[in-house]
Motif scaffolding. Structure first.
Motif, PDB file in Angstrom:
ATOM      1  N   MET A 135      30.745 127.524  -4.123  1.00  0.00           N
ATOM      2  CA  MET A 135      29.352 127.529  -4.565  1.00  0.00           C
ATOM      3  C   MET A 135      29.146 126.688  -5.828  1.00  0.00           C
ATOM      4  SD  MET A 135      27.576 129.293  -2.449  1.00  0.00           S
ATOM      5  CE  MET A 135      26.074 129.556  -3.390  1.00  0.00           C
ATOM      6  N   LEU A 136      30.222 126.325  -6.521  1.00  0.00           N
ATOM      7  CA  LEU A 136      30.105 125.457  -7.694  1.00  0.00           C
ATOM      8  C   LEU A 136      29.690 124.056  -7.263  1.00  0.00           C
ATOM      9  CD1 LEU A 136      33.411 126.505  -9.519  1.00  0.00           C
ATOM     10  CD2 LEU A 136      31.103 127.295 -10.041  1.00  0.00           C
ATOM     11  N   ASP A 137      29.070 123.303  -8.175  1.00  0.00           N
ATOM     12  CA  ASP A 137      28.682 121.937  -7.827  1.00  0.00           C
ATOM     13  C   ASP A 137      29.603 120.926  -8.516  1.00  0.00           C
ATOM     14  OD1 ASP A 137      27.875 121.895 -10.452  1.00  0.00           O
ATOM     15  OD2 ASP A 137      25.729 121.767 -10.037  1.00  0.00           O
ATOM     16  N   ILE A 138      29.356 119.651  -8.279  1.00  0.00           N
ATOM     17  CA  ILE A 138      30.242 118.596  -8.762  1.00  0.00           C
ATOM     18  C   ILE A 138      30.326 118.582 -10.290  1.00  0.00           C
ATOM     19  CG2 ILE A 138      28.430 116.828  -8.803  1.00  0.00           C
ATOM     20  CD1 ILE A 138      32.101 116.319  -7.693  1.00  0.00           C
ATOM     21  N   GLU A 139      29.222 118.933 -10.967  1.00  0.00           N
ATOM     22  CA  GLU A 139      29.221 118.980 -12.431  1.00  0.00           C
ATOM     23  C   GLU A 139      30.136 120.100 -12.931  1.00  0.00           C
ATOM     24  OE1 GLU A 139      26.019 119.536 -16.122  1.00  0.00           O
ATOM     25  OE2 GLU A 139      25.331 119.582 -14.046  1.00  0.00           O
ATOM     26  N   ALA A 140      30.075 121.258 -12.269  1.00  0.00           N
ATOM     27  CA  ALA A 140      30.917 122.394 -12.658  1.00  0.00           C
ATOM     28  C   ALA A 140      32.390 122.100 -12.402  1.00  0.00           C
ATOM     29  CB  ALA A 140      30.482 123.646 -11.902  1.00  0.00           C
ATOM     30  N   PHE A 141      32.680 121.463 -11.270  1.00  0.00           N
ATOM     31  CA  PHE A 141      34.070 121.111 -10.962  1.00  0.00           C
ATOM     32  C   PHE A 141      34.628 120.149 -12.007  1.00  0.00           C
ATOM     33  CE2 PHE A 141      32.992 122.175  -6.383  1.00  0.00           C
ATOM     34  CZ  PHE A 141      33.779 123.322  -6.354  1.00  0.00           C
ATOM     35  N   SER A 142      33.798 119.203 -12.433  1.00  0.00           N
ATOM     36  CA  SER A 142      34.229 118.242 -13.455  1.00  0.00           C
ATOM     37  C   SER A 142      34.531 118.955 -14.767  1.00  0.00           C
ATOM     38  CB  SER A 142      33.133 117.186 -13.653  1.00  0.00           C
ATOM     39  OG  SER A 142      33.490 116.295 -14.696  1.00  0.00           O
ATOM     40  N   THR A 180      38.270 131.016  -2.274  1.00  0.00           N
ATOM     41  CA  THR A 180      37.247 130.594  -1.322  1.00  0.00           C
ATOM     42  C   THR A 180      37.642 131.018   0.090  1.00  0.00           C
ATOM     43  OG1 THR A 180      36.021 128.699  -0.423  1.00  0.00           O
ATOM     44  CG2 THR A 180      38.319 128.328  -1.030  1.00  0.00           C
ATOM     45  N   ASN A 181      36.633 131.242   0.916  1.00  0.00           N
ATOM     46  CA  ASN A 181      36.888 131.517   2.332  1.00  0.00           C
ATOM     47  C   ASN A 181      36.317 130.406   3.209  1.00  0.00           C
ATOM     48  OD1 ASN A 181      34.098 131.971   2.281  1.00  0.00           O
ATOM     49  ND2 ASN A 181      34.315 134.193   2.196  1.00  0.00           N
ATOM     50  N   ARG A 182      36.025 129.250   2.621  1.00  0.00           N
ATOM     51  CA  ARG A 182      35.473 128.113   3.350  1.00  0.00           C
ATOM     52  C   ARG A 182      36.570 127.163   3.832  1.00  0.00           C
ATOM     53  NH1 ARG A 182      31.506 130.932   2.812  1.00  0.00           N
ATOM     54  NH2 ARG A 182      29.369 130.230   2.466  1.00  0.00           N
ATOM     55  N   GLY A 183      36.290 126.481   4.962  1.00  0.00           N
ATOM     56  CA  GLY A 183      37.184 125.442   5.448  1.00  0.00           C
ATOM     57  C   GLY A 183      36.738 124.104   4.893  1.00  0.00           C
ATOM     58  N   VAL A 184      36.565 123.126   5.766  1.00  0.00           N
ATOM     59  CA  VAL A 184      36.024 121.839   5.329  1.00  0.00           C
ATOM     60  C   VAL A 184      34.519 122.017   5.142  1.00  0.00           C
ATOM     61  CG1 VAL A 184      35.650 119.418   5.940  1.00  0.00           C
ATOM     62  CG2 VAL A 184      37.818 120.537   6.519  1.00  0.00           C
ATOM     63  N   ALA A 185      34.033 121.713   3.939  1.00  0.00           N
ATOM     64  CA  ALA A 185      32.620 121.939   3.620  1.00  0.00           C
ATOM     65  C   ALA A 185      32.124 120.869   2.670  1.00  0.00           C
ATOM     66  CB  ALA A 185      32.441 123.325   2.992  1.00  0.00           C
ATOM     67  N   ARG A 186      30.797 120.772   2.572  1.00  0.00           N
ATOM     68  CA  ARG A 186      30.191 119.783   1.683  1.00  0.00           C
ATOM     69  C   ARG A 186      30.348 120.207   0.229  1.00  0.00           C
ATOM     70  NH1 ARG A 186      25.250 118.972  -0.729  1.00  0.00           N
ATOM     71  NH2 ARG A 186      24.455 120.944   0.133  1.00  0.00           N
ATOM     72  N   ILE A 187      30.704 119.242  -0.619  1.00  0.00           N
ATOM     73  CA  ILE A 187      30.778 119.503  -2.060  1.00  0.00           C
ATOM     74  C   ILE A 187      29.357 119.569  -2.584  1.00  0.00           C
ATOM     75  CG2 ILE A 187      31.611 118.681  -4.298  1.00  0.00           C
ATOM     76  CD1 ILE A 187      33.716 117.044  -2.777  1.00  0.00           C
ATOM     77  N   ARG A 188      29.007 120.691  -3.150  1.00  0.00           N
ATOM     78  CA  ARG A 188      27.634 120.896  -3.603  1.00  0.00           C
ATOM     79  C   ARG A 188      27.245 119.852  -4.644  1.00  0.00           C
ATOM     80  NH1 ARG A 188      25.006 126.808  -4.195  1.00  0.00           N
ATOM     81  NH2 ARG A 188      22.895 126.164  -4.767  1.00  0.00           N
ATOM     82  N   GLY A 189      26.062 119.279  -4.496  1.00  0.00           N
ATOM     83  CA  GLY A 189      25.610 118.237  -5.404  1.00  0.00           C
ATOM     84  C   GLY A 189      25.961 116.836  -4.941  1.00  0.00           C
ATOM     85  N   THR A 190      26.640 116.732  -3.785  1.00  0.00           N
ATOM     86  CA  THR A 190      26.998 115.424  -3.217  1.00  0.00           C
ATOM     87  C   THR A 190      26.763 115.463  -1.708  1.00  0.00           C
ATOM     88  OG1 THR A 190      29.305 115.881  -2.613  1.00  0.00           O
ATOM     89  CG2 THR A 190      28.869 115.316  -4.918  1.00  0.00           C
ATOM     90  N   ASP A 191      26.999 114.325  -1.046  1.00  0.00           N
ATOM     91  CA  ASP A 191      26.941 114.259   0.423  1.00  0.00           C
ATOM     92  C   ASP A 191      28.341 114.227   1.024  1.00  0.00           C
ATOM     93  OD1 ASP A 191      24.139 114.177   0.475  1.00  0.00           O
ATOM     94  OD2 ASP A 191      24.140 112.012   0.081  1.00  0.00           O
ATOM     95  N   MET A 192      29.359 114.416   0.186  1.00  0.00           N
ATOM     96  CA  MET A 192      30.747 114.322   0.652  1.00  0.00           C
ATOM     97  C   MET A 192      31.265 115.661   1.131  1.00  0.00           C
ATOM     98  SD  MET A 192      32.417 111.921  -2.311  1.00  0.00           S
ATOM     99  CE  MET A 192      31.955 113.083  -3.601  1.00  0.00           C
ATOM    100  N   SER A 217      34.801 117.945   1.952  1.00  0.00           N
ATOM    101  CA  SER A 217      36.172 118.020   1.450  1.00  0.00           C
ATOM    102  C   SER A 217      36.745 119.392   1.819  1.00  0.00           C
ATOM    103  CB  SER A 217      36.180 117.838  -0.074  1.00  0.00           C
ATOM    104  OG  SER A 217      37.488 117.940  -0.593  1.00  0.00           O
ATOM    105  N   PRO A 218      38.090 119.526   1.873  1.00  0.00           N
ATOM    106  CA  PRO A 218      38.672 120.848   2.121  1.00  0.00           C
ATOM    107  C   PRO A 218      38.174 121.865   1.099  1.00  0.00           C
ATOM    108  CG  PRO A 218      40.361 119.160   2.271  1.00  0.00           C
ATOM    109  CD  PRO A 218      39.119 118.480   1.760  1.00  0.00           C
ATOM    110  N   HIS A 219      37.678 122.995   1.592  1.00  0.00           N
ATOM    111  CA  HIS A 219      37.199 124.108   0.767  1.00  0.00           C
ATOM    112  C   HIS A 219      35.981 123.741  -0.082  1.00  0.00           C
ATOM    113  CE1 HIS A 219      41.011 125.630   2.082  1.00  0.00           C
ATOM    114  NE2 HIS A 219      41.680 124.798   1.329  1.00  0.00           N
ATOM    115  N   GLY A 220      35.347 122.626   0.201  1.00  0.00           N
ATOM    116  CA  GLY A 220      34.155 122.220  -0.533  1.00  0.00           C
ATOM    117  C   GLY A 220      34.421 121.869  -1.980  1.00  0.00           C
ATOM    118  N   MET A 221      35.649 121.345  -2.266  1.00  0.00           N
ATOM    119  CA  MET A 221      36.036 121.011  -3.646  1.00  0.00           C
ATOM    120  C   MET A 221      36.509 119.560  -3.725  1.00  0.00           C
ATOM    121  SD  MET A 221      38.160 124.422  -4.695  1.00  0.00           S
ATOM    122  CE  MET A 221      37.518 126.042  -4.312  1.00  0.00           C
ATOM    123  N   PRO A 222      36.271 118.905  -4.866  1.00  0.00           N
ATOM    124  CA  PRO A 222      36.719 117.513  -5.018  1.00  0.00           C
ATOM    125  C   PRO A 222      38.241 117.401  -4.924  1.00  0.00           C
ATOM    126  CG  PRO A 222      35.198 118.138  -6.774  1.00  0.00           C
ATOM    127  CD  PRO A 222      35.562 119.391  -6.061  1.00  0.00           C
TER     128      PRO A 222
END
Length: 450
Positions: free
Chosen positions: A301-308, A326-338, A340-345
């Protein structure tokens, strides 16, 4: 004890992970089937044990941990166990990835506060305390002044005993509330600060008469104290950097006419002042840093700014142990159109040690339900236990555990102190699981608003 004063307390609630005391590993770092409140997940617990060793040896700098697995497979329990292994005074901060989105504070400020809450400063002082094993406790309750059908604890008469002395104390409402909140009962070793009234539970004794203990004990076993009940004791206090930040910021901020400090983001100057003070305490050997655990559930649920921000925070001088789940598989990184595994950069994933968790089998579910029943102080007969195991295996462990308390109330309404299989089945009819809820929605789909 008439002059004891403490801060207001929070109403006690049995937590979902209050029974966990550690990772339950043997001397070779291998997971014991049932130990320290944990069941199963042998590989994940062994991996967590290696992580704990790395932390204690100071060899995890710049790294974090990622727990991945389906819902209800013990990811949060594993994070709690890691914190327990690091020590009782290790700060443990738990938050959800969605908590960073606020209209009042910046995302980075919320994360910074969480990071600072997960960093402790250990200070040692000598205090006058009443310490001993609880031999007897009687709590007097009275009607709530605003809600007549509720009762609240007013005072308690508690008998504390050591190997050499026994003393009975009458404590006021503030201390009684803490006793209730902590769930203090016969056989617990506690101490009460004679000046502030703070209550601390150290553990439980086995050898004390008339005290019930369990093969799977969820409270730390300690020795009966010796000497007088009233004594001077070296107390170790752990304040977080955030506590110190708040204190310094309060000295700098404006105060309203009502005497309350105006709530706002903590200025960077206040944090710099705290960091300098803490460095000086450490140099003078008056304090020590206690790296805590920052656990972020639903990290996708974190976005690209939080990950940074977190990537940079892991490499800072004062950094807690970062555990994401996380319980997600391949998912969109919040705040981007990319995607990634688990929705993380990927650059963050490269810095994480990834530990997988797997669904529990029936034997593991049985042991977990036994532990939760003990923690919540409910009695199950053998058929009720097997019914809950069946429900946990077919539907979900969480659903099976959630049914215990309604089943207990239904049993009490029948005049029984023990939960029977019919109580579990009746609770199932009243509180449905997710799959039954979906069927219900399909059956009455036309009647629901859209």
């Amino acid at each position: 004890m008439s002059e004891i004063r403490v801060e207001p307390y929070r109403v006690r609630r049995i937590g979902a992970h209050s029974h966990i005391r550690g990772l339950g590993l043997d001397e070779n770092g291998k997971a014991i089937m049932v130990a320290d409140g944990l069941v199963g997940q042998a590989e994940a617990r062994q991996a967590a044990g290696i992580v704990v060793k790395m932390i204690k040896e100071g060899r995890i700098s710049g790294r974090g941990i990622l727990l991945v697995g389906p819902p209800g497979t013990g990811k949060t329990a594993l994070a709690v166990a890691i914190a327990r292994e690091l020590g009782e005074d290790t700060p443990f901060v738990i938050m959800s990835g969605s908590e960073i989105y606020s209209s009042e504070k910046r995302k980075t400020e919320i994360l910074m506060e969480a990071v600072r809450k997960a960093l402790g400063v250990r200070l040692t002082e000598r205090r006058l305390v009443y310490e001993g094993v609880v031999k007897n406790i009687v709590i007097r309750r009275a009607k709530h002044p605003l809600v007549p059908y509720l009762t609240v604890p007013r005072e308690a008469k508690i008998t504390l005993a050591t190997r050499d002395e026994e003393v009975t104390l009458t404590v006021p409402e503030e201390v009684t509330q803490q006793i209730v909140e902590l769930g203090v009962r016969k056989g617990d070793v506690i101490w009460i600060d004679a000046q502030t009234g703070r209550v601390h539970r150290e553990g439980r004794v086995r050898e004390f008469q008339d005290v019930k203990t369990y093969d799977v004990e969820t409270r730390r076993i300690v020795e009966t104290p010796s000497g007088p009940v009233k004594k001077e004791k070296e107390i170790v206090n752990v304040l977080t950097l955030h506590d110190l930040d708040m204190y310094v910021a309060a000295q700098r901020s404006l105060v309203s006419i009502f005497g309350f400090t105006l709530e706002r983001e903590i200025p960077s100057e206040a944090r710099k002042q705290v960091d300098e003070t803490v460095r000086k305490w450490i140099e003078d050997k008056k304090a020590a840093i206690v790296p805590g655990v920052l656990f972020i559930d639903d990290a996708h649920m974190l976005d690209i700014e939080a990950f940074s921000f977190l990537t940079r925070a892991m490499e800072s001088e004062f950094a807690p142990i970062l555990i994401l789940a996380t319980n997600r598989g391949v998912a969109r990184i919040r705040g981007t159109d990319m995607e990634s595994p688990h929705g993380m950069p990927l650059d963050l994933l490269d810095r994480l040690l990834i530990i997988p968790t797997r669904p529990y089998n029936a034997d593991e579910i049985r042991e977990i339900i036994k532990i939760r029943a003990q923690e919540e102080e409910v009695e199950l007969d053998s058929k009720a236990l097997e019914k809950l195991v069946e429900i946990g295996s077919k539907y979900s462990l969480r659903y099976a555990v959630q049914l215990m308390e309604p089943a207990r109330i239904l049993a009490e309404q029948r005049g029984e102190s023990k939960i029977h299989v019919e109580d579990v089945e009746e609770a199932r009819k009243l509180f449905i699981d997710i799959s039954t809820s979906v069927e219900y929605l399909r059956e009455y789909e036309k009647l629901f608003l859209k």
